[in-house]
Write an enzyme that holds these catalytic residues in place. Structure first.
Site, mmCIF file in Angstrom:
data_model
loop_
_atom_site.group_PDB
_atom_site.id
_atom_site.type_symbol
_atom_site.label_atom_id
_atom_site.label_comp_id
_atom_site.label_asym_id
_atom_site.label_seq_id
_atom_site.Cartn_x
_atom_site.Cartn_y
_atom_site.Cartn_z
ATOM 1 N N SER A 167 0.787 -1.227 0.000
ATOM 2 C CA SER A 167 0.000 0.000 0.000
ATOM 3 C C SER A 167 0.823 1.283 0.000
ATOM 4 C CB SER A 167 -0.954 -0.043 1.181
ATOM 5 O OG SER A 167 -1.838 1.023 1.118
ATOM 6 N N HIS A 168 0.754 2.034 1.103
ATOM 7 C CA HIS A 168 1.412 3.343 1.142
ATOM 8 C C HIS A 168 2.880 3.240 1.547
ATOM 9 C CE1 HIS A 168 -0.004 2.274 5.078
ATOM 10 N NE2 HIS A 168 0.884 3.083 5.608
ATOM 11 N N ASP B 183 -2.825 6.351 -3.245
ATOM 12 C CA ASP B 183 -1.647 5.691 -2.671
ATOM 13 C C ASP B 183 -1.133 4.562 -3.575
ATOM 14 O OD1 ASP B 183 -3.646 3.827 -2.247
ATOM 15 O OD2 ASP B 183 -2.841 3.174 -0.323
ATOM 16 N N ASP C 157 -1.462 1.329 -3.795
ATOM 17 C CA ASP C 157 -2.365 0.315 -4.349
ATOM 18 C C ASP C 157 -3.734 0.863 -4.709
ATOM 19 O OD1 ASP C 157 -2.940 0.721 -1.664
ATOM 20 O OD2 ASP C 157 -3.687 -1.313 -1.373
ATOM 21 N N ASP D 111 -6.165 2.434 -2.997
ATOM 22 C CA ASP D 111 -7.365 2.435 -2.157
ATOM 23 C C ASP D 111 -7.492 3.693 -1.297
ATOM 24 O OD1 ASP D 111 -5.318 1.735 -0.469
ATOM 25 O OD2 ASP D 111 -6.251 -0.106 0.290
ATOM 26 N N ARG D 112 -6.457 4.537 -1.285
ATOM 27 C CA ARG D 112 -6.554 5.776 -0.500
ATOM 28 C C ARG D 112 -6.761 6.980 -1.404
ATOM 29 N NH1 ARG D 112 -2.480 5.804 4.598
ATOM 30 N NH2 ARG D 112 -2.803 3.640 5.220
ATOM 31 N N LYS E 161 -11.545 -0.076 0.492
ATOM 32 C CA LYS E 161 -11.655 1.355 0.287
ATOM 33 C C LYS E 161 -11.209 1.649 -1.137
ATOM 34 C CE LYS E 161 -7.336 2.360 2.829
ATOM 35 N NZ LYS E 161 -6.851 1.176 3.513
HETATM 36 C C1 VG1 Z 1 -3.047 2.111 8.478
HETATM 37 C C2 VG1 Z 1 -4.236 3.037 8.682
HETATM 38 C C3 VG1 Z 1 -5.533 2.246 8.592
HETATM 39 C C4 VG1 Z 1 -5.587 1.522 7.242
HETATM 40 C C5 VG1 Z 1 -4.349 0.660 7.066
HETATM 41 C C6 VG1 Z 1 -4.296 0.004 5.706
HETATM 42 O O1 VG1 Z 1 -3.016 1.136 9.486
HETATM 43 O O2 VG1 Z 1 -4.141 3.693 9.925
HETATM 44 O O3 VG1 Z 1 -6.622 3.121 8.751
HETATM 45 O O4 VG1 Z 1 -6.732 0.715 7.171
HETATM 46 O O5 VG1 Z 1 -3.184 1.465 7.218
HETATM 47 O O6 VG1 Z 1 -4.370 0.952 4.688
HETATM 48 P P1 VG1 Z 1 -2.066 1.247 10.775
HETATM 49 O O7 VG1 Z 1 -2.291 -0.030 11.545
HETATM 50 O O8 VG1 Z 1 -0.676 1.422 10.279
HETATM 51 O O9 VG1 Z 1 -2.523 2.448 11.525
HETATM 52 V V1 VG1 Z 1 -3.493 0.682 3.259
HETATM 53 O O10 VG1 Z 1 -3.995 1.822 2.124
HETATM 54 O O11 VG1 Z 1 -1.980 0.730 3.854
HETATM 55 O O12 VG1 Z 1 -3.932 -0.855 2.836
HETATM 56 CO CO CO Z 2 -3.546 1.375 0.277
#
Ligand code: VG1
Ligand code: CO
Length: 543
Positions: free
Chosen positions: A113-114, A277, A279, A281-282, A376
């Site tokens: 993801s990010h 982001d 992937d 989804d953000r 998302k």
């Molecule tokens: C973070 C965010 C959470 C989100 C998750 C996955 O998790 O706070 O809201 O669902 O990333 O998003 P954490 O445990 O690091 O706070 V993504 O776009 O990274 O799949």
């Molecule tokens: Co993501």
């Protein structure tokens, strides 16, 4: 071509976090590391024999190699068919859409993801279930438990598959269909939004800029905004997906999406800006010199949903993660619809969406989505905003100002202390847990603690309980501070401090966010002793 059974020994650290298993690429490249986890997925699934699964990722470094390994392992484990995105690509929302459209048994999504990508970056893998959403904790725990006792994995010995042509191939008995990663997703978007109206908007004087941050949405955004909606070529910036995201951090916030922020906060800024982001989804939503917090974005979408074709008959409810501000709750109360507060992570929304208890969901971490899929969805949020702008003719800032006038403003910010030492960070949380019973009634300046607890969630549909989801400290005036440790970071620990206060007085709505939250920021330090435990005077990222 034959099936090989390879002996292996377990790794002790394959516990999925907030969203799948995320580790440094170098960890995944260790012999058998990926294979062990993939075999654990297959071992933990009942009746996957002969079934169809979906496979794709965000295109980061190691995506292609991983896809080849997983295809060969799927064939050796009796999977009937794999739908794989061309080039090994599927954004997370597109993967969810494909699982649902093809009624597949599940899917394997490759993404961190990010988190940054490239040789020295991160890689990740997660399993999604039949509804298209991330596996619930019951399943991720079963996968983890298989990973701790694994003794061998199965893999088909064969050449790599050509992932770059749309075609149907075979590995042994298993069919591999290479599909267009964009088309099914773009089509779904066309069923939800008024494309004709948005096209009119984009072909007028309205100017917008979309930052794909050299990640997976480049291909999707160009097709949807430039090709289908007629936005100016070049509307999509950083639109060429790269294995290392161009060395950047594909996290759409004010700190990491600085290219876009500079444009939207510069002279002659466009009317609208958005970023996604790694992937896809953000989303981050910006107006001309204006930032929309993700919590406010969820509230605005909820309040204006009936302006959008896909939601014109209204919403059954809205769900938000616990640390997300209560702005959406105010809208839900006014509309008389359900409102849910879940732990962090999209997997907790799945049951509510399946049971039609909620239609829209959102997280403060730049995540918004709906019942159209079970992840998302970044570009969906951008289209939703464009649809609202096209119908109302208002600017982003006007929409927010009007919204605050009606509902009051929830000032909100998240302070992240990234890559701090793990042990002391856990001690900080343990200490807070310990003192939370004594906090209610205590005074800090003009604030009095109303409640303090470690958030626990009971799923209203299946009754499953998730404990220890973050320390909440609520004050009698409705303000709140939340403390959590990240479940997606891969280095040390990341402490997240979430700050929220409510202001009904319109004359105070233009105050700068950090200024409005200053008393809470100081109280967070006083109560949690952040400096003592992390040696940090300031957060690394403020969103
Ligand atoms: C973070 C965010 C959470 C989100 C998750 C996955 O998790 O706070 O809201 O669902 O990333 O998003 P954490 O445990 O690091 O706070 V993504 O776009 O990274 O799949
Ligand atoms: Co993501």
């Amino acid at each position: 071509m034959s099936i090989n059974t390879v002996s292996t020994t377990p790794f002790s650290d394959q516990k999925p976090g907030t969203s799948g298993l995320r580790k440094a690429v170098t960890v995944f490249q260790q012999p058998n590391y990926l294979e062990n986890f993939v075999q654990s997925i297959f071992n933990s699934l009942e009746d996957c024999q002969g079934k169809t699964i979906v496979l794709g990722g965000d295109g980061r470094y190691y995506n292609r190699q991983a896809i080849q390994i997983i295809l060969k392992m799927a064939a050796a484990n009796g999977i009937g068919k794999v739908l794989v995105g061309k080039g090994g690509i599927l954004s997370t929302p597109a993967a969810s859409a494909v699982i649902r459209q093809y009624q597949a048994f599940g899917g394997i999504v490759l993404s961190a993801s990010h988190n940054p990508g490239g040789k020295d970056g991160d890689f990740g893998i997660k399993y999604n279930i039949t509804n298209g959403g991330p596996a619930p904790e019951k399943i991720t725990e079963a996968i983890f438990s298989c990973s701790k006792t694994i003794t061998n994995y199965k893999i088909f010995e064969t050449n790599d598959i050509d992932l770059d042509k749309l075609s149907i191939l075979r590995i042994g008995e298993m069919a591999v269909e290479v599909i267009d990663p964009v088309e099914p997703y773009a089509k779904l978007m066309e069923t939800l939004f008024d494309f004709a109206k948005i096209r009119q908007l984009l072909q007028g004087n309205f100017k917008m800029c979309v930052d794909s941050m050299h990640a997976v949405t480049g291909t999707y955004a160009k097709e949807i905004f430039e090709n289908r909606l007629g936005a100016q070529p070049g509307t999509v910036m950083n639109g060429v997906p790269l294995e290392d995201f161009g060395g950047g951090h594909p996290d759409p916030n004010l700190v990491y999406a600085h290219d876009l922020v500079d444009i939207l906060f510069g002279d002659n800024a466009p009317d609208f800006g958005a970023a996604s982001d790694g992937d896809g989804d953000r989303n981050m939503i910006l107006g001309n010199n204006f930032f929309v917090t993700p919590s406010d974005s969820l509230a605005v979408l909820t309040a204006n949903a009936t302006l959008v074709p896909g939601y014109k008959s209204g919403l059954t409810g809205v769900a938000r993660s616990m640390p997300t501000s209560a702005a959406a709750d105010r809208v839900a109360a006014k509309l008389g619809i359900n409102c849910y507060e879940t732990p962090t992570g999209w997997k907790f929304f799945g049951n509510l969406l399946d049971a039609d208890k909620a239609t829209l969901c959102g997280e403060e971490s730049f995540g918004t989505g709906s019942n159209h899929i079970r992840e998302k969805d970044g570009l969906w949020a951008v289209l939703f905003w464009l649809n609202i702008l096209a119908v109302t003719g208002k600017s982003v800032e006007e929409i927010l100002t009007d919204h605050w006038q009606t509902y009051g403003r929830n000032f909100y910010s998240r302070h992240d202390y990234e890559e701090v030492a793990k042990e002391p960070a856990m001690e900080l949380m343990d200490r807070l847990r310990g003192i939370s019973k004594e906090l209610p009634g205590q005074k800090f300046g003009s604030y009095t603690v109303d409640y303090a607890d470690d958030f626990s969630y009971t799923d209203p549909i299946d009754g499953s309980v998730s404990n220890k989801q973050g320390i909440r400290i609520g004050f009698t005036d409705g303000s709140r501070i939340v403390f959590r440790l990240s479940g997606t970071g891969t280095k040390g620990a990341t402490l997240r401090v979430y700050l929220e206060s409510y202001e009904s007085d319109v004359s105070k709505h233009k105050v700068e966010t950090q200024t409005a939250l200053k008393p809470l920021i100081e109280m967070a330090e006083e109560i949690a002793k952040i400096y003592q435990y992390t040696q940090r005077k300031e957060p690394t990222v403020i969103t």
